[in-house]
Scaffold this motif. Sequence first.
Motif, short mmCIF file in Angstrom:
data_model
loop_
_atom_site.label_atom_id
_atom_site.label_comp_id
_atom_site.label_asym_id
_atom_site.label_seq_id
_atom_site.Cartn_x
_atom_site.Cartn_y
_atom_site.Cartn_z
N GLY A 6 0.83 -1.21 0.00
CA GLY A 6 0.00 0.00 0.00
C GLY A 6 0.85 1.25 0.00
O GLY A 6 1.86 1.30 0.69
N LYS A 7 0.45 2.26 -0.75
CA LYS A 7 1.26 3.46 -0.87
C LYS A 7 1.00 4.42 0.31
O LYS A 7 0.16 4.19 1.14
N ARG A 11 5.74 8.71 7.55
CA ARG A 11 7.19 8.60 7.66
C ARG A 11 7.64 7.73 8.83
O ARG A 11 8.52 6.87 8.69
N ALA A 12 7.04 7.94 10.00
CA ALA A 12 7.50 7.19 11.18
C ALA A 12 7.37 5.70 10.95
O ALA A 12 8.24 4.90 11.32
N VAL A 13 6.26 5.31 10.31
CA VAL A 13 6.04 3.89 10.06
C VAL A 13 7.06 3.37 9.04
O VAL A 13 7.67 2.31 9.21
N ARG A 14 7.22 4.13 7.96
CA ARG A 14 8.18 3.72 6.94
C ARG A 14 9.57 3.54 7.52
O ARG A 14 10.29 2.61 7.18
N GLU A 15 9.93 4.44 8.39
CA GLU A 15 11.28 4.34 8.94
C GLU A 15 11.45 3.03 9.70
O GLU A 15 12.49 2.39 9.61
N GLN A 16 10.41 2.65 10.44
CA GLN A 16 10.53 1.38 11.15
C GLN A 16 10.61 0.22 10.16
O GLN A 16 11.39 -0.72 10.35
N GLY A 44 9.71 -2.50 -0.26
CA GLY A 44 8.73 -2.21 -1.30
C GLY A 44 8.71 -0.73 -1.63
O GLY A 44 7.66 -0.16 -1.92
N VAL A 45 9.88 -0.15 -1.64
CA VAL A 45 10.00 1.29 -1.76
C VAL A 45 11.24 1.59 -2.61
O VAL A 45 12.10 0.75 -2.77
N SER A 46 11.32 2.76 -3.16
CA SER A 46 12.50 3.08 -3.97
C SER A 46 13.66 3.53 -3.07
O SER A 46 13.45 4.04 -1.97
N LYS A 47 14.85 3.35 -3.61
CA LYS A 47 16.04 3.70 -2.84
C LYS A 47 16.05 5.15 -2.37
O LYS A 47 16.39 5.43 -1.21
N PRO A 48 15.74 6.11 -3.22
CA PRO A 48 15.80 7.50 -2.76
C PRO A 48 15.02 7.75 -1.49
O PRO A 48 15.40 8.59 -0.67
N LEU A 49 13.92 7.03 -1.32
CA LEU A 49 13.14 7.25 -0.10
C LEU A 49 13.92 6.80 1.13
O LEU A 49 13.88 7.45 2.18
#
Lengths: 218, 218, 218, 218
Positions: A6-7, A11-16, A44-49
């Motif tokens: 899911g897109k 941020r806090a969640v993604r970081e974890q 499931g995310v691109s490197k730049p992120l």
Amino acid sequence: MGAAKGKRVPRAVREQQMMDAAVRTFARRGYRSASMDEIAELVGVSKPLVYLYLNSKEDLFGAVVRRESAALVAAVTAAVEKGAAADRQLWSGLTGFFAHTAEHPDGWAVLHQQARSQGEPFAAEVAAMRAEIVRFVTDLIAAAAKEAGCAGELADREVAGLAHALVGAAESLADWVNVSVADGISPPGAAREAATTLMNFAWSGLGPRMHGERWTPA
Amino acid sequence: MGAAKGKRVPRAVREQQMMDAAVRTFARRGYRSASMDEIAELVGVSKPLVYLYLNSKEDLFGAVVRRESAALVAAVTAAVEKGAAADRQLWSGLTGFFAHTAEHPDGWAVLHQQARSQGEPFAAEVAAMRAEIVRFVTDLIAAAAKEAGCAGELADREVAGLAHALVGAAESLADWVNVSVADGISPPGAAREAATTLMNFAWSGLGPRMHGERWTPA
Amino acid sequence: MGAAKGKRVPRAVREQQMMDAAVRTFARRGYRSASMDEIAELVGVSKPLVYLYLNSKEDLFGAVVRRESAALVAAVTAAVEKGAAADRQLWSGLTGFFAHTAEHPDGWAVLHQQARSQGEPFAAEVAAMRAEIVRFVTDLIAAAAKEAGCAGELADREVAGLAHALVGAAESLADWVNVSVADGISPPGAAREAATTLMNFAWSGLGPRMHGERWTPA
Amino acid sequence: MGAAKGKRVPRAVREQQMMDAAVRTFARRGYRSASMDEIAELVGVSKPLVYLYLNSKEDLFGAVVRRESAALVAAVTAAVEKGAAADRQLWSGLTGFFAHTAEHPDGWAVLHQQARSQGEPFAAEVAAMRAEIVRFVTDLIAAAAKEAGCAGELADREVAGLAHALVGAAESLADWVNVSVADGISPPGAAREAATTLMNFAWSGLGPRMHGERWTPA
DNA sequence: AATGAATGAGAATTCATTCAT
DNA sequence: AATGAATGAATTCTCATTCAT
């Protein structure tokens, strides 16, 4: 694995998620061999992120090391039965240690195998955490000596040596348990068993043990 | 630096020089970060020669790991006083272990830190060597138990666990001694001291130790 | 930093803020090295807003170049004392030029250093502006020649060359003045001084100047 | 273009080829936009070889700047007719300058447009070279003044300003000549013509020039 | 016994730019 | 009027490894 695709995740969640993926990847490949590509893909995310949130491979590894360090210390601390006798405190702490490493083998591998073999920034961080635990054990041994009315028998340096030996023994047992168990047997029982074995070894000693003496948690 | 820059060195000698340089480089940088360039330069030869003699980075690392493994096992084996009592054998073996790791810190780092954190080919090799030592210790413990007339008191799995704990404790102490000694105190004395501390811990146990009991080599 | 962080600023104002930040950033970093991130942050808005208003980095740079070009031409044009003698017109225009470049060093750097070293879209734009100024100077020289009754002495190509030389001399002096002044001496005085020096050089010539002849604005 | 694709070229030669390609690429694209890929391809060589020989993009650019700086200074120095009268020396030096910039437009572009617009390491290097030339011109003007018996008429700062103006005029003319000539007319004649135009401007001045006075090399 | 010349394959990192709200 | 989340496409740089001598 890696988070439902899911897109638009905060941020806090993604970081974890990123740190989770990093722990797994660093544990399996090692710091140098792990690639940011692989970590990003696992999330499931691109490197730049990943770079946007965690700056660099080095920072990511540092963040992971700190998180896992803190988690391990917290687990051991929480497991210790404060106020109990020294040996009982030791035993409960060891149980917490074995349970945590069994439940988080990747985190343990990152701390114990990867971070220590990397250069100064990380090795030092883990060394500091380990020193904290060694100091805790040292204090317990000293406290037990005082309780036992042992005055001056144990030089400071010997106590420190004993503490280092005990911590090393625990680390070795943790690896052994995790390897021989893989992921079959119930961790809780295994952790208590390992802690008891170690207390038998460390507290009673091999010599007495051979005459049937045995240390028990009770 | 390193080997004198005289040309036309026989192959066997060059290979040892290369492995010496590799041990040093792998210990300081880690397997992945060490570069063939640096190793070749340390020997004072060109990279193609390293490849001619040792085939690949992987092969070079493997050769290094095998050489250092064998050296460690040989040192321990040579130090053991065969025919002595089990505890005395253990103590003498530990003394050999501490002396060897203190004299060869880079070799020990390659085995203990680098090879174990690399993937399958090497971790397995070190694990095998370690298993050999663990088995040796296991046998000693079993022998001691038999000597002591202890029948069935110690389950096989517990003995194995104790052996793992003892080996882990020794490894931890080796690091501690090498760090805290750096290059000051005389290694021979330090090795015996460490071995004695560990025997006190492992053989007598912390509990008895606190009442003044102490294990002695004699 | 930069603009007060108050929200909801009208578009026209925001666009000027963005161009201000862009001028500063492009001047300091160069076109390629300047990042939209830095520009947006300097304004205190998010990047998407910059894109919403100015479309792309290329467009933004183009807008900046045009704005600064126009400002420079306007400053010079306004400074020229129309109707005066040719040399007097030249001197007053130069004074305006030096004053403007001293007051807008970043704008001048963008025009003179950055835009010219970028590829076709921008270099051409600046070249056109410069050509306009060169033409103005060319006309002044031709007018002066006519006033002086000089017929055919000066070929068109030579006049063009002289104009190019004069403009280049002015550009060089502008850099020199700005560097050697940094932010000390009063710009108005410095601008007039530079213009006078240049007129002495260009109008009177070094040869006559060495015999004490000197050009004066009066 | 780029060197016959024959393999196994000695390092010294390859390095010059690389710098040639770099001059061309940096001149056309600018420092930041030029890619090491493009440079390597222009030489007909892989990128790692460029890095092996020239270390980094920054080092490569630095090497190029230094080489082109030295070449320009050498060309001007060689062209100056030592011992001649000051104006004659100036004229011959200018001729050398215009000839060199016309023959090496890419080198000139790298120095004059690219290096100056990059940050400190390079801008300073070019500034130093330029300062050297300005000093040479300054000394010539001062010498001419002394020859002319002009005592104290010219303040040091004014002389410096005149030198800066002259150098800037020369730079501007160089660009103009190269652009308007493209690569048609014979450079030698063009260089002398440009030098003469500039001497007419600088030495005689526009004012006298309009009354038919003219400076001539003889 | 030994080396100068050369490269294929990847790795970290950056950036202009868009989407959904 | 404005932004948090996200990415495609480069770009610099490194390294193990080989070839020709």
